[in-house]
Each structure stands twice: as C-alpha cells, then as structure tokens.
Design an enzyme around this catalytic site. Structure first.
Site, short mmCIF file in Angstrom:
data_model
loop_
_atom_site.label_atom_id
_atom_site.label_comp_id
_atom_site.label_asym_id
_atom_site.label_seq_id
_atom_site.Cartn_x
_atom_site.Cartn_y
_atom_site.Cartn_z
N LYS A 68 -12.36 -2.07 7.49
CA LYS A 68 -11.72 -3.00 8.14
C LYS A 68 -12.08 -2.98 9.82
O LYS A 68 -12.68 -4.04 10.28
CB LYS A 68 -10.11 -2.93 8.18
N ASP A 119 -1.37 6.58 6.96
CA ASP A 119 -2.40 5.65 6.60
C ASP A 119 -2.39 4.63 7.37
O ASP A 119 -1.72 3.69 7.73
CB ASP A 119 -2.11 4.98 5.19
N TRP A 141 0.77 -1.11 0.08
CA TRP A 141 0.06 -0.04 -0.12
C TRP A 141 0.74 1.12 0.03
O TRP A 141 0.49 2.35 -0.44
CB TRP A 141 -1.07 -0.01 1.35
N1 PMP Z 1 -4.43 1.31 2.58
C1 PMP Z 1 -4.04 0.33 3.27
C2 PMP Z 1 -3.20 0.16 4.41
C3 PMP Z 1 -4.89 -0.85 3.04
O1 PMP Z 1 -5.25 -1.96 3.50
C4 PMP Z 1 -6.13 -0.58 1.78
C5 PMP Z 1 -6.90 -1.71 1.25
N2 PMP Z 1 -6.84 -2.89 1.54
C6 PMP Z 1 -5.78 0.70 1.20
C7 PMP Z 1 -5.03 1.50 1.52
C8 PMP Z 1 -6.77 0.75 -0.05
O2 PMP Z 1 -7.92 1.07 0.43
P1 PMP Z 1 -9.25 1.32 -0.35
O3 PMP Z 1 -9.75 -0.09 -1.14
O4 PMP Z 1 -10.70 1.60 0.55
O5 PMP Z 1 -9.02 2.23 -1.43
#
Ligand code: PMP
Length: 362
Positions: A197, A173, A103
C-alpha cells in the site's frame, strides 16, 4: 504517452511515478553493476547493500529506535496474523484483541487457533464505524499482548491516537497507514504491515519488533515461522523477495525527497479533507462509512443512494482514468485509497467527478 490514470486501488496500490521510472532505468543494471536486481544472489555484496539501504531508509524516515529490529518476511500481513499468536501465546495463555473491522477479525480468527483470546472491543454489530476510547478498554493484565489494526482498510476507520497497553505489549497492524505519518514508538512492541500500500510492491511484509519481544517467544517453531530465526539470519533464512526489498528502498528514497513522513502527513490530511468535504457537501448524495471523528486519511469509503449508482459511478470514473474505486466485496460502495503516492491532482479529479456525477444523477 499513455493517458494519465489515477489508481485508487487499496493495494497493490499506486506507486510514485518517479520510483517506477527509476526502477525502469535500473532494470538491466542495478547500481551500474551490469546485472538486474532480479538476477543477483541474495548473498552477494550488491544485494547486501540494497537490503541495508532499504532498512536504513525505513529507520531514517520512521525514526525507528535502536532497540527495534526491522525484519522482512514473505506471506504478507496475513502470515503475521498467524506468526504473532504462534510465537507469543503458549497453550493456556491469552491475548487481547480490539476489533474495528474486517482485518482485525481475520487476525482474531488466526489467533483463536493458538489460545483463548479476549475481545475487549468489537464494533462489528454496528458495522465497524468507530474506534474505542482508551477508557473503554478493559485490558487483561495477563494478556501476552494486545492486538489492534491502526487503520481498517475496508471500512476506512483509523485510530486517531496510540492505544496504551497499560503494561501489556501492543502489537499493531499498520498495513494501510504506515509511512503516512510518524510513529510514536513508545507505545508499541511490534508494528507490522504488508508492503503493497504505502511502502512497496506486494510479496513482502515488514515487521518492526522491540528486542525484548524476542525473549518472550514461547516454545520452538519451524525456522521460517520463528521471529528469532528471521532476526538471526538478517531476514534471509531463505531466499527473500529481493525485488520487493529493492523497491522498498526506492520508495524510501522518494519519500525523503518529498520531505519525509511529516511532510506526507500534512499532504495526506489535506487530500483526505478534499474528499470528506465533497461527501459532506453533497446534500446526502454521498454517505461516508466511518464516524466523522475516526475517518481514515488513507481509505475513504462511502456509498451512493443505491448499489446500482455505486456501480455506475465506478464504471464511469474508470472510463475517465479514475481507476480502482469499487469498494471491497465485503462492504460494497466506493472506496478511494489515497496513499502517499496519490497526487493531490488525482484527488481533485475525483472530487470534480463526484460533483459532476451527483449533478447528473442526483
Ligand atoms: N491488514 C490490513 C489492514 C490490510 O489492509 C490487509 C490487506 N489489504 C491485510 C492485513 C492483509 O495483507 P496481505 O494481503 O499482505 O496478507
């Protein structure tokens, strides 16, 4: 009664049963008003109370200081990967990024569209198993901000301390570990997360932004991509995801009943320890992905001796009600996501299954 399933999916993830029951009870008439939350105007006083309740719930649980604004946005955490650099980096300016997993790399790719980004730590070459020490970080004093991912959901790697920006605003994040423990707000300028989550259903992102950051925004942006417009319109620059905001409020009520995030942290540490002990006591049958000192309390990533056994493990687990265990497509293996809503009993069932599986197939 349907059989009990424990859902280990990384997100959308397991919701507390009590929250789903309450949503069911209120589906036709939220707060006794004779209308569903899905059919009332976002401008109605009924929804205003729901929005305020969700924000207050987050503020109470996380002890958000008064000089932070709470914004609800759509586009998930991924849109924040773009909005942050768009808002905070003007042409010719830079930001620092720490990369400890998938990510972080996604966030970096979007930021690179806006400016010349310095990567000040990157564990990609070693498979993203570690986090840096504070002393490893050479933070560029001209960086407009420093970005990192507190918990890498795929690799199961979690920072065990709050990175100090040394004067540079820290943007973090926390998608996959928000609400799992208290937040030390002194260290952060912006904290954001996709809700699906630990905070609610998908379709909503929550951004906590310190007041002074709004004054640091560069240039003009389209309304929905400008944090100032989101703030000035109380997260209703357009029609928000009313259902998801309502659900965030219910999750907050549930968390308060559970004793808050401090109590959750203790339970999360214990749940994670059960799984890591099962890995460590398997004589090498299960191999954890993350280095021991940075193992995530939310996402436990591991693998079996072969990819075929990984797949068999997930298949058989699913057949006994342990669902969502397949690792992310980028890493393979097995991943057990054990957010707040996962009861200890679910983790114990998985540990028992791991033991049985290793006995039979070892
Ligand atoms: N950052 C992290 C740490 C994630 O785990 C995720 C999704 N699994 C995201 C960003 C992306 O999130 P989204 O699908 O809500 O755009």
């Amino acid at each position: 009664m349907e059989r009990q399933v424990f859902n280990f999916s990384a997100g959308p993830a397991m919701m507390p049963a009590a929250v789903l029951e309450r949503a069911k009870d209120e589906i036709r008439s939220v707060g006794g008003i004779g209308m569903s939350v899905m059919e009332i105007s976002h401008r109605s006083r009924h929804f205003a109370a729901i929005l305020e309740g969700a924000e207050q719930g987050l503020r109470d649980l996380l002890q958000v200081p008064d000089n932070f604004r709470v914004l609800f946005l759509q586009g998930g955490a991924s849109l924040q990967f773009s909005m942050i650099p768009m808002n905070f980096i003007a042409p010719g300016e830079t930001a620092d990024y720490i990369i400890t997993g998938f990510w972080g790399r996604k966030a970096l790719a979007e930021a690179r569209r806006c400016g010349d980004i310095n990567v000040i730590y990157d564990s990609t070459a070693d498979g993203c198993k570690t986090t840096p020490e504070q002393s490893d970080l050479n933070i560029n004093p001209d960086a407009r901000y420093l970005h990192y991912v507190a918990n890498e959901t795929i690799e199961g790697v979690e920072f065990k301390y709050d990175v100090d920006g040394m004067g540079v605003p820290v943007v973090c994040d926390m998608s996959s570990n928000i609400m799992s423990k208290p937040i030390n707000w002194d260290k952060y300028a912006v904290v954001y997360n996709g809700a699906q989550k630990n905070i609610g259903p998908s379709g909503i992102a929550v951004v906590f932004m310190r007041d002074d950051m709004f004054d640091r925004i560069r240039g003009e942006h389209h309304t929905l991509l400008d944090y100032r417009a989101i703030r000035d319109n109380d997260s209703m620059a357009n029609t928000p995801n009313t259902w998801a905001i309502y659900m965030v409020g219910l999750v907050c009520d549930w968390l308060k009943d559970q004793g808050g995030v401090e109590a959750m942290e203790q339970r999360n540490i214990e749940k994670a320890a059960l799984l890591y002990n099962a890995i460590d006591n398997s004589d090498g049958y299960f191999t954890g992905h993350a280095a021991r000192n940075v193992r995530s309390n939310m996402n436990v990533s591991f693998h079996l001796p072969t990819p075929e056994l990984d797949a068999q493990f997930c298949r058989e687990a699913e057949s006994i009600g342990l669902d969502g265990l397949a690792g992310h497509r980028s890493l393979g293996g097995v991943r057990a996501s054990i957010y707040n809503a996962m009861p200890r009993q679910g983790v114990e069932s998985l540990v028992d299954f791991m033991h049985d599986f290793a006995q039979k197939n070892g």
